[in-house]
Design a protein around this motif. Structure first.
Motif, PDB file in Angstrom:
ATOM      1  N   GLU A  24      69.092 -22.041   1.270  1.00  0.00           N
ATOM      2  CA  GLU A  24      69.097 -23.303   1.914  1.00  0.00           C
ATOM      3  C   GLU A  24      70.086 -23.431   3.173  1.00  0.00           C
ATOM      4  N   ILE A  25      69.568 -23.244   4.686  1.00  0.00           N
ATOM      5  CA  ILE A  25      70.167 -23.536   5.629  1.00  0.00           C
ATOM      6  C   ILE A  25      70.318 -24.980   6.551  1.00  0.00           C
ATOM      7  N   GLY A  26      71.226 -24.903   6.794  1.00  0.00           N
ATOM      8  CA  GLY A  26      70.974 -26.019   7.886  1.00  0.00           C
ATOM      9  C   GLY A  26      70.748 -25.881   9.764  1.00  0.00           C
ATOM     10  N   GLY A  27      70.380 -26.583  10.310  1.00  0.00           N
ATOM     11  CA  GLY A  27      69.764 -26.881  11.190  1.00  0.00           C
ATOM     12  C   GLY A  27      70.717 -26.243  12.082  1.00  0.00           C
ATOM     13  N   SER A  28      71.975 -26.335  12.351  1.00  0.00           N
ATOM     14  CA  SER A  28      72.093 -25.840  13.944  1.00  0.00           C
ATOM     15  C   SER A  28      73.209 -23.981  13.296  1.00  0.00           C
ATOM     16  N   VAL A  29      72.675 -23.590  12.186  1.00  0.00           N
ATOM     17  CA  VAL A  29      73.181 -22.148  11.045  1.00  0.00           C
ATOM     18  C   VAL A  29      71.778 -21.356  11.965  1.00  0.00           C
ATOM     19  N   SER A  30      72.584 -20.142  12.524  1.00  0.00           N
ATOM     20  CA  SER A  30      72.029 -18.909  12.942  1.00  0.00           C
ATOM     21  C   SER A  30      72.241 -18.138  12.406  1.00  0.00           C
ATOM     22  N   GLY A  31      71.088 -16.970  11.895  1.00  0.00           N
ATOM     23  CA  GLY A  31      72.267 -15.637  11.978  1.00  0.00           C
ATOM     24  C   GLY A  31      71.425 -15.283  10.151  1.00  0.00           C
ATOM     25  N   PHE A  32      71.227 -16.105   9.139  1.00  0.00           N
ATOM     26  CA  PHE A  32      70.777 -16.195   7.721  1.00  0.00           C
ATOM     27  C   PHE A  32      69.387 -16.889   7.728  1.00  0.00           C
ATOM     28  N   MET A  33      68.949 -15.813   6.704  1.00  0.00           N
ATOM     29  CA  MET A  33      67.287 -16.501   6.503  1.00  0.00           C
ATOM     30  C   MET A  33      67.511 -16.198   4.693  1.00  0.00           C
ATOM     31  N   LYS A  34      66.920 -17.247   3.743  1.00  0.00           N
ATOM     32  CA  LYS A  34      66.388 -17.682   2.904  1.00  0.00           C
ATOM     33  C   LYS A  34      66.575 -16.182   2.187  1.00  0.00           C
ATOM     34  N   GLY A  35      66.979 -16.163   1.334  1.00  0.00           N
ATOM     35  CA  GLY A  35      67.180 -14.700   0.081  1.00  0.00           C
ATOM     36  C   GLY A  35      68.249 -14.142   0.530  1.00  0.00           C
ATOM     37  N   ASP A  36      68.821 -14.118   1.742  1.00  0.00           N
ATOM     38  CA  ASP A  36      70.022 -12.908   2.490  1.00  0.00           C
ATOM     39  C   ASP A  36      71.211 -12.968   0.440  1.00  0.00           C
ATOM     40  N   GLU A  37      71.476 -11.747   0.767  1.00  0.00           N
ATOM     41  CA  GLU A  37      72.772 -12.002   0.170  1.00  0.00           C
ATOM     42  C   GLU A  37      73.978 -12.244   0.738  1.00  0.00           C
ATOM     43  N   VAL A  38      74.835 -12.820  -0.340  1.00  0.00           N
ATOM     44  CA  VAL A  38      76.402 -13.131   0.655  1.00  0.00           C
ATOM     45  C   VAL A  38      77.508 -12.976   0.338  1.00  0.00           C
ATOM     46  N   PHE A  39      78.340 -13.428   0.680  1.00  0.00           N
ATOM     47  CA  PHE A  39      79.694 -14.101  -0.414  1.00  0.00           C
ATOM     48  C   PHE A  39      80.465 -14.643   0.929  1.00  0.00           C
ATOM     49  N   GLY A  40      81.111 -15.147   0.875  1.00  0.00           N
ATOM     50  CA  GLY A  40      81.885 -16.659   0.866  1.00  0.00           C
ATOM     51  C   GLY A  40      82.775 -16.956   0.744  1.00  0.00           C
ATOM     52  N   VAL A  41      83.121 -17.906   1.116  1.00  0.00           N
ATOM     53  CA  VAL A  41      84.885 -18.379   0.408  1.00  0.00           C
ATOM     54  C   VAL A  41      85.199 -20.197   1.433  1.00  0.00           C
ATOM     55  N   VAL A  42      84.997 -21.429   0.121  1.00  0.00           N
ATOM     56  CA  VAL A  42      85.058 -22.341   0.511  1.00  0.00           C
ATOM     57  C   VAL A  42      86.467 -22.945   1.821  1.00  0.00           C
ATOM     58  N   LYS A  43      86.106 -24.140   2.298  1.00  0.00           N
ATOM     59  CA  LYS A  43      86.707 -24.110   3.341  1.00  0.00           C
ATOM     60  C   LYS A  43      88.652 -24.649   2.894  1.00  0.00           C
ATOM     61  N   ASP A  44      88.928 -25.172   1.972  1.00  0.00           N
ATOM     62  CA  ASP A  44      89.531 -25.963   1.173  1.00  0.00           C
ATOM     63  C   ASP A  44      90.123 -25.862  -0.025  1.00  0.00           C
ATOM     64  N   MET A  45      90.340 -25.029  -0.471  1.00  0.00           N
ATOM     65  CA  MET A  45      90.758 -24.305  -1.836  1.00  0.00           C
ATOM     66  C   MET A  45      91.417 -25.669  -2.247  1.00  0.00           C
ATOM     67  N   MET A  46      92.620 -25.720  -1.771  1.00  0.00           N
ATOM     68  CA  MET A  46      93.442 -27.097  -2.570  1.00  0.00           C
ATOM     69  C   MET A  46      91.824 -28.249  -3.172  1.00  0.00           C
ATOM     70  N   LYS A  47      90.698 -28.533  -2.575  1.00  0.00           N
ATOM     71  CA  LYS A  47      90.311 -29.598  -3.296  1.00  0.00           C
ATOM     72  C   LYS A  47      89.033 -29.230  -3.509  1.00  0.00           C
ATOM     73  N   GLU A  48      88.489 -28.050  -2.506  1.00  0.00           N
ATOM     74  CA  GLU A  48      86.980 -27.704  -3.204  1.00  0.00           C
ATOM     75  C   GLU A  48      87.041 -26.588  -4.132  1.00  0.00           C
TER      76      GLU A  48
END
Length: 314
Positions: A73-97
């Protein structure tokens, strides 16, 4: 959805799988169906209560920092991604998430498209240690074929990226690893390799412009004896007290103690994606199924493995 949490600090026995609601994303976030997440030393340092000044003591806590998966799912202000895209990433705060769940909601700025030539476990291995390796290069300053670098603990995830990036820049690299890691260190670009099970690096006569201790076992005090007069010691695993103390000590010595604090960003990930495109190898030592999450953390905490360890969700 299934998620791994813990309700108190402790060893792997405190980890438990629970059912909790799927995250609701904000307009700037992406909801990712997680395929894999990697394990990093910071995960168990937080879980054991060694980082409470930064992590806090509020429970439950999740574990895991970097992940790969598909866009759900993609937030309303997000562009450049589509449902089903293969992605990788990281949390914003590794200490608390944490990302040890079937779904994770993260800012779109911390999600990147997965290169097609690598697997989900490989992609999940990139952000934390890859960013740390690029940050370490920045701290080294200008390096060339005359720059002698000792990498202690060279064939874990961090070392895997760092050796290959140092090779690209032509540095004269000596890697310290165990017997299992010797051939990997050579393959990843080390000019010389010391097997610590057979030789003590501190007892040899060579000295270095840069010493980086990825194992966390050498320490600045011991490293000084193999450092040249104006060398630097890079510490990517500092104790909280070492961060301010190193600053004041550096005022009075030519052998500098530099603490590495890294945070994934698009600039760093772009460097890593370029390296992957150019053939950088990402060694995943072992992939555990989600049901064996405790075994995965136990295996990782024992150390001595090559590359990264990943938990896969199917």
């Amino acid at each position: 959805m299934n998620a791994i949490v813990y309700q108190k600090f402790g060893n792997t026995a405190v980890l438990q799988s629970i059912d909790q609601p799927k995250p609701i994303i904000q307009s700037s976030q992406i909801l990712v169906k997680v395929k894999a997440f990697s394990i990093n030393p910071m995960d168990w340092k937080i879980r054991k209560g060694e980082m409470t000044l930064m992590s806090g003591s509020k429970f439950p806590k999740h574990t895991g920092t970097d992940f790969s998966g598909t866009v759900e799912e993609i937030g309303g202000s997000v562009s450049g991604f589509m449902k089903g895209d293969e992605v990788f990433g990281v949390v914003k705060d590794m200490m608390k998430e944490g990302v040890s769940a079937e779904y994770v909601a993260v800012p779109a700025s911390l999600v990147w498209k997965k290169p097609s030539m690598i697997s989900f476990p490989q992609a999940a291995s990139i952000p934390v240690v890859g960013t740390a390796a690029v940050t370490a290069l920045e701290k080294m300053g200008k390096i060339n074929s005359q720059t002698s670098v000792l990498v202690n603990g060279a064939t874990g995830g961090f070392g895997m990226f760092l050796l290959q990036l140092l090779k690209q820049r032509g540095a004269d690299v000596t890697a310290v690893t165990n017997s299992k890691g010797v051939e990997f260190a050579k393959k990843w670009g080390a000019n010389a390799v010391i097997d610590y099970t057979k030789e003590n690096v501190l007892s040899q006569s060579s000295t270095y412009d840069i010493v980086i201790d990825l194992s966390g076992k050498m320490g600045y005090k011991a490293a000084k004896q193999i450092m040249q007069s104006k060398a630097i010691f890079l510490n990517p695993t500092p104790k909280p007290i070492e961060i301010p103390v190193s600053f004041f000590k550096n005022l009075f010595t030519s052998k500098k103690h530099i603490v590495i604090v890294s945070s994934p960003s698009t600039n760093y990930i772009d460097v890593l994606l370029g390296a992957v495109k150019d053939g950088m190898q990402i060694e995943v030592n072992k992939v555990f199924p989600f049901s064996q999450y405790r075994e995965a953390y136990q295996y990782t905490e024992q150390g001595g493995y090559i590359g990264k360890v990943v938990v896969e969700i199917k």
